[in-house]
Write a protein that holds these residues in place. Structure first.
Motif, PDB file in Angstrom:
ATOM      1  N   LEU A  12       1.021  -1.314   0.060  1.00 57.84           N
ATOM      2  CA  LEU A  12       0.097  -0.192   0.031  1.00 57.84           C
ATOM      3  C   LEU A  12       0.842   1.346  -0.180  1.00 57.84           C
ATOM      4  N   PHE A  13       1.780   1.343   0.782  1.00 57.12           N
ATOM      5  CA  PHE A  13       2.844   2.520   0.971  1.00 57.12           C
ATOM      6  C   PHE A  13       3.685   2.569  -0.323  1.00 57.12           C
ATOM      7  N   SER A  15       3.142   1.344  -3.285  1.00 55.69           N
ATOM      8  CA  SER A  15       2.405   1.673  -4.637  1.00 55.69           C
ATOM      9  C   SER A  15       2.050   3.172  -4.449  1.00 55.69           C
ATOM     10  N   SER A  16       1.872   3.875  -3.382  1.00 55.96           N
ATOM     11  CA  SER A  16       1.464   5.168  -3.293  1.00 55.96           C
ATOM     12  C   SER A  16       2.375   6.333  -3.773  1.00 55.96           C
ATOM     13  N   ASP A  17       3.873   5.754  -4.013  1.00 61.34           N
ATOM     14  CA  ASP A  17       4.785   6.693  -4.331  1.00 61.34           C
ATOM     15  C   ASP A  17       4.670   6.650  -5.709  1.00 61.34           C
ATOM     16  N   LYS A  18       4.380   7.905  -6.485  1.00 65.92           N
ATOM     17  CA  LYS A  18       4.499   8.370  -7.823  1.00 65.92           C
ATOM     18  C   LYS A  18       6.122   7.948  -8.427  1.00 65.92           C
ATOM     19  N   THR A 221       0.617  11.806   4.394  1.00 66.28           N
ATOM     20  CA  THR A 221       0.629  10.985   3.052  1.00 66.28           C
ATOM     21  C   THR A 221      -0.009  11.774   1.885  1.00 66.28           C
ATOM     22  N   ARG A 222      -1.263  12.359   2.451  1.00 69.11           N
ATOM     23  CA  ARG A 222      -1.946  13.270   1.447  1.00 69.11           C
ATOM     24  C   ARG A 222      -1.198  14.551   0.829  1.00 69.11           C
ATOM     25  N   LYS A 225       1.527  13.283  -1.595  1.00 67.85           N
ATOM     26  CA  LYS A 225       1.082  13.057  -2.815  1.00 67.85           C
ATOM     27  C   LYS A 225       0.328  14.212  -3.635  1.00 67.85           C
ATOM     28  N   ARG A 229       1.540  15.389  -7.311  1.00 70.92           N
ATOM     29  CA  ARG A 229       0.516  15.487  -8.254  1.00 70.92           C
ATOM     30  C   ARG A 229       0.560  17.131  -8.832  1.00 70.92           C
TER      31      ARG A 229
END
Length: 341
Positions: A12-13, A15-18, A221-222, A225, A229
Motif C-alpha cells: 500500500l505505501f 504503490s502510493s509513491d509516484k 501522506t496526502r 502526494k 501531483r
C-alpha cells in the motif's frame, strides 16, 4: 498470518509513491529492519536492569517503563539510525515522499521479524490480533518518522529539529500505544486488579492513540502526494545536502589509514561492509535457530537454513560492493593527490 499483514501494508505505501523506489533499495532497507531485532537483543539485558529499578507493585509505572524502555525507545532509535545512515544516503532517495516509503519499509521489516517470533510462540490467536493492531502500528510510526526524515534530508535549515521530531514523535506514539496493554499485563503478572473506570480509561486511550496515528499518517501522506501531483520535480525545489559528504582536499598528504578513514566518512562503502557484518550475524543466528529446532527435516529448521543461505548471499554482495567502492575511492584520491604535486 504472520507475514501477510506486513506484505499488504508495504504494498500500500510503496504503490502510493509516484516515483517508485528500486527493488534492491527496498529489500536492503527491509532486511536492515529485520536485523534490528538482533540489536534489541544485544541491549535487552541493560534495559532490563534499568526496568528492575521501577516499583514492583505499581502496574502503571511498570507498564509505562516496559513500553518506553523495552519497546519504544530502543526500537525507534535503531529505526532512525537505519533511515539516517543508510536510506537517506541512497541515490534513489530523491524526494521527501521517499522518507515515508523507506520509514514504513524499515519498520515493517522489524515488525515482520517480531511478528514471526510472537506468532510461533502464541499461535493463531496472537497472529490475528497482531495483524490488526501491532503490525499497522509499526507501519504508522514508521511513516511518521520517515515523513520528518524526508523533510530534513531536503531542508535548508532546522534539520536538527526535524530529526528530533523524527525520533521523539514515534517514541511518544509507540509508548502511548503500548502503555494500556502493558499495564494490563503487568497487573496480571503481579496479581493486582485494575479498577473498572481505570480500565475503561486505558481502553479509551488505546483507541484514541490509534485514531490519532491513522489521521496523522493520512494527513502527511496526502500532503506529500498532493505535491507530487502538482508536477514538481522529485526534489520539490529543495537543496539536497547529502549527509557526511565533504570536498576532498588534494593538497594534504595523508597516510593510507587517514585516506581510508576519510573514505569511511564520505562514501557509503563502509556502510555496505557494516551491513555485510550484520548479515553474517544473521547467518549465525539462523544456523543457531536451525540447530535448536531439532532434526534437519523439521520445516522450521529448513526455513532457518534457507534464511542463513539468503543472509550469506546478500552479505557477500554487500561486502563486494563495499570493498569495490572503497578501492575506487582510494584510487581516485591517490590519482588526484599525485596530479596536484
Amino acid at each position: 498470518m504472520a507475514l501477510v499483514p506486513s506484505a499488504v501494508l508495504l504494498w500500500l505505501f510503496v504503490s502510493s509513491d509516484k516515483y517508485p523506489e528500486p527493488a534492491g533499495a527496498l529489500i536492503s532497507s527491509f532486511l536492515l529492519g529485520v536485523l534490528i531485532v538482533l540489536c534489541i537483543y544485544l541491549v535487552y539485558p541493560f534495559l532490563s536492569l534499568v526496568e528492575s529499578a521501577l516499583p514492583p507493585d505499581n502496574p502503571y509505572l511498570l507498564g509505562l517503563g516496559h513500553a518506553l524502555l523495552m519497546a519504544a525507545i530502543p526500537e525507534e532509535c535503531f529505526k532512525l539510525i537505519v533511515l539516517r545512515r543508510y536510506c537517506v544516503n541512497l541515490r534513489a532517495f530523491d524526494e521527501p515522499m521517499d522518507g515515508i516509503v523507506y520509514g514504513v519499509t524499515v519498520s515493517l521489516g522489524f515488525a515482520t521479524a517480531e511478528n514471526l517470533l510472537f506468532v510461533m510462540e502464541g499461535g493463531m490467536g496472537v497472529a490475528v490480533g497482531r495483524a490488526f493492531l501491532a503490525v499497522p502500528c509499526h507501519a504508522l510510526v514508521g511513516a511518521i518518522m520517515g515523513y520528518y526524515v524526508g523533510r530534513a534530508a531536503f531542508a535548508r535549515k532546522e534539520r536538527t529539529a526535524l530529526y528530533l521530531k523524527a525520533l521523539l514523535l514515534p517514541i511518544l506514539f509507540h509508548a502511548l500505544y503500548d502503555f494500556p496493554p502493558m499495564s494490563f499485563r503487568m497487573a496480571e503478572r503481579i496479581g493486582t486488579a485494575i479498577p473498572g473506570p481505570t480500565a475503561i480509561g486505558l481502553n479509551v486511550l488505546f483507541g484514541a492513540v490509534i485514531f490519532v496515528m491513522v489521521r496523522y499518517v493520512a494527513s502527511i501522506t496526502r500532503r506529500m502526494k498532493a505535491q507530487q501531483r502538482e508536477g514538481k520535480s522529485p526534489g520539490f525545489g529543495f537543496s539536497r545536502v547529502m549527509a557526511a559528504r565533504v570536498r576532498v582536499d588534494h593538497e594534504l598528504r595523508r597516510s593510507r589509514l587517514k585516506r581510508w578513514m576519510k573514505a569511511y566518512r564520505e562514501e557509503s562503502g563502509p556502510m555496505d561492509l557494516l551491513f555485510a557484518a550484520l548479515c553474517l550475524m544473521g547467518v549465525f543466528c539462523a544456523l543457531a535457530g536451525a540447530a535448536r529446532m531439532g532434526s534437519p527435516g523439521d520445516p522450521l529448521s529448513r526455513l532457518s537454513l534457507a534464511a542463513a543461505v539468503f543472509f550469506f548471499v546478500y552479505g557477500i554482495g554487500f561486502a563486494a560492493r563495499g570493498m569495490g567502492k572503497l578501492t575506487a575511492r582510494m584510487v581516485r584520491e591517490r590519482k588526484g593527490t599525485d596530479g596536484s604535486r
